[in-house]
Design a protein around this motif. Structure first.
Motif, short mmCIF file in Angstrom:
data_model
loop_
_atom_site.label_atom_id
_atom_site.label_comp_id
_atom_site.label_asym_id
_atom_site.label_seq_id
_atom_site.Cartn_x
_atom_site.Cartn_y
_atom_site.Cartn_z
N GLN A 281 0.85 -1.23 -0.46
CA GLN A 281 -0.09 0.32 0.21
C GLN A 281 0.46 1.73 -0.10
O GLN A 281 0.16 2.16 -0.61
N ARG B 248 2.26 1.82 -3.15
CA ARG B 248 1.77 2.31 -4.11
C ARG B 248 1.37 3.56 -4.47
O ARG B 248 1.06 4.12 -5.54
N ARG B 249 1.92 3.94 -3.65
CA ARG B 249 0.96 5.17 -3.28
C ARG B 249 2.20 6.45 -3.71
O ARG B 249 2.48 7.45 -4.05
N LEU C 211 -11.93 7.15 -14.42
CA LEU C 211 -12.56 7.92 -12.93
C LEU C 211 -13.11 7.10 -12.42
O LEU C 211 -14.68 6.04 -12.42
N PHE C 212 -14.00 8.28 -10.57
CA PHE C 212 -14.49 7.24 -9.68
C PHE C 212 -16.36 7.58 -10.56
O PHE C 212 -16.70 9.30 -10.46
N MET D 134 -18.46 10.98 -8.13
CA MET D 134 -17.58 11.38 -7.27
C MET D 134 -17.20 12.90 -8.43
O MET D 134 -16.86 12.30 -9.92
N LEU E 129 -9.75 12.78 -3.44
CA LEU E 129 -9.84 11.20 -2.21
C LEU E 129 -8.51 10.75 -1.84
O LEU E 129 -8.27 10.54 -0.63
N ALA E 130 -7.92 10.08 -2.74
CA ALA E 130 -7.09 9.71 -2.80
C ALA E 130 -5.80 10.29 -0.93
O ALA E 130 -5.21 9.57 -0.44
N LEU F 267 -6.89 10.21 2.65
CA LEU F 267 -6.99 9.49 3.11
C LEU F 267 -6.07 8.98 3.31
O LEU F 267 -5.57 8.03 4.03
N ALA F 268 -5.33 8.06 2.10
CA ALA F 268 -3.97 7.67 1.56
C ALA F 268 -2.45 8.15 2.47
O ALA F 268 -1.48 7.93 2.93
N ARG G 258 -5.11 13.23 -11.07
CA ARG G 258 -6.02 12.39 -9.50
C ARG G 258 -4.63 11.68 -9.53
O ARG G 258 -3.79 11.63 -7.78
N ALA G 259 -3.56 11.21 -10.30
CA ALA G 259 -2.75 9.77 -10.34
C ALA G 259 -1.26 11.19 -9.48
O ALA G 259 -0.42 10.70 -8.74
N MET H 163 -1.11 12.31 -5.26
CA MET H 163 -0.26 11.44 -5.01
C MET H 163 1.52 11.84 -4.81
O MET H 163 1.90 11.10 -3.91
#
Lengths: 240, 218
Positions: free
Chosen positions: A73, A76-77, A88-89, A92, A100-101, A104-105, A149-150, A153
């Motif tokens: 995990q 992957r970040r 895409l989600f 949202m 989101l990420a 949360l992450a 989005r990627a 992070m």
């Protein structure tokens, strides 16, 4: 400095031997393009790098650390991934897809995540689209959001799995332009693509894969103008 | 005895307190069923031994008659505890457990219907399995399973008539006692049918509206 080291990577799906022992190294800041016929294992190789496919055997190291299910995990970040079908989600808004990420992450504060998202949207030329849902965007726009989005992070490496294959021809350019500017900014990138122009223009190294093996790799002008291996020659004669 | 519309008009209001109990019972049980169903639906898909527990629960509930389950809960709990369990909570428990099993299968199908790429995208961003489930998969799955959940609500509302066997004073039992008192059997049951019909049609309209409201982004 090597950021990703792959040692004798094998992947089997039941009886199908897709990757037959791949050993290679991705250097920090390098742009590597992987080409090859369909079914050669390009996408599987890419998906093994962040363990979306679990390798059957072999080792992958990220920044020197062996990737295992325990640190997966965290690793992957550091490896952003862009998919052929955007993913895409849909429930949202664009802005929430991007924040989101990090929230949360990375435990980023909502305000910070938001302002970063606006910066990234500006970077991919979509600052107006923060509050729309993905289905209101064209394919090219969706893919640019997916890249943003990627990037949110702040990954050290970006993996691209045929990012333009699902796009209408007139939208391919806008996505490639974003990728080119990323490469120019020094991002480490591994790109599976059929865009030979991009490979020639942007990459530091082109890898030709066939039948689950790295057949040949070289600097793009070398590989395209003077392929050594007969299988590379035959493939390039068909696509160029 | 001829059919009398006037007595239908008289009976419908008489049955309303029972209808209110039916609505209460069904709504609470469906909510509890959704919670149970989500938990067991996810368990069913997990790779842990928990999935066998979920499968056993679902098979047992779907493979035995609801009336038998109602009796088992009512007499079972009363045998286990000191004192007595009232019929209403026993009915709630039985209907919730029953609904949970059906909802679990709906939730499982809903989760499985979400494209693999959604999960992969979330995992590739470094989200945990549970964050992926709660922020990415379940919200999309729930939107998709609203129609079958609505059907489950309607089915449970009708099936709730069975709890009259443990003398819960809901619509069917009200109708039964009213019929026995007045001897106008057909008019009473006809009135009960009209009330059930109004309730189920209302639910299906609400479900359609809900579906439309949530469709905006797709």
């Amino acid at each position: 400095m090597a950021i990703i080291e792959v040692q004798d990577l094998h992947k089997k799906f039941k009886n199908l031997h897709v990757l037959k022992g791949i050993t290679t190294t991705i250097e920090q800041g390098e742009v590597v393009v992987i080409i090859g016929p369909s079914g050669s294992g390009k996408s599987t190789f890419l998906r093994c790098l962040n363990f979306l496919e679990l390798p059957t055997s072999g080792e992958i190291r990220f920044a020197g650390d062996l990737i295992t299910p325990d640190n997966l995990q965290v690793v992957r970040r550091e490896m952003g991934m862009v998919f052929q079908s955007f993913n895409l989600f849909p429930h949202m808004k664009v802005i929430d897809n991007i924040t989101l990420a990090p929230r949360l992450a990375r435990k980023m504060e909502p305000e910070e995540a938001k302002s970063q998202a606006y910066e990234l949207l500006t970077q991919v030329g979509l600052s107006e689209k923060a509050d729309v849902y993905p289905n209101q965007l064209s394919g090219g726009q969706q893919q640019r959001v997916a890249i943003a989005r990627a990037l949110a992070m702040r990954p050290q490496v970006m993996l691209f799995d045929e990012p333009t294959s699902a796009l209408d021809p007139e939208m391919i350019g806008e996505v490639l332009d974003v990728m080119k500017s990323l490469a120019a900014d020094g991002m480490t990138m591994v790109v599976v693509t059929h865009e030979m122009g991009f490979a020639r223009e942007v990459s530091d190294r082109v890898v030709f894969m066939d039948d689950g093996l790295l057949v040949e790799e070289n600097m793009p002008d070398q590989l395209f103008s003077n392929p050594q291996h007969p299988r590379t020659q035959s493939f390039l004669s068909k696509v160029l | 005895m001829t059919f009398q519309w006037s007595s239908v008009k008289e009976f419908v209001p008489l049955l309303l307190p029972g209808a209110i109990v039916t609505v209460k019972l069904t709504s609470i049980s469906v909510l509890a069923g959704i919670i149970l169903g989500t938990i067991f639906g996810i368990m069913r898909l997990s790779r842990t031994p928990l999935r066998y527990l979920a499968a056993a629960y679902i098979d047992f509930i779907r493979g035995t008659p609801l009336m038998v389950q109602i009796f088992m809960v009512f007499y079972g709990i009363n045998a286990l505890i000191e004192g007595t369990l009232d019929p209403f909570p026993a009915a709630l428990i039985a209907l919730s457990i029953n609904s949970g099993a059906y909802v679990a299968e709906i939730v499982r199908a809903g989760i499985q219907s979400i494209e693999k790429g959604q999960r992969e995208a979330a995992l590739s961003l470094g989200l945990s399995n549970s964050a992926t489930m709660f922020y990415v998969i379940l919200p999309q799955a729930f939107k998709r399973i609203i129609p079958p959940l609505g059907n489950e609500f309607i089915a449970l509302l009708k099936d709730s008539s069975l709890v009259s066997v443990i003398s819960v004073n809901e619509l069917t039992r009200y109708a039964d006692t009213t019929a026995g008192r007045t001897f106008r059997f057909f008019e009473v049951w006809f009135s009960a049918a009209i009330i059930y019909l109004i309730l189920t049609v209302t639910i299906s309209r609400i479900v359609i509206l809900l579906e439309k409201c949530l469709k905006v982004d797709e």
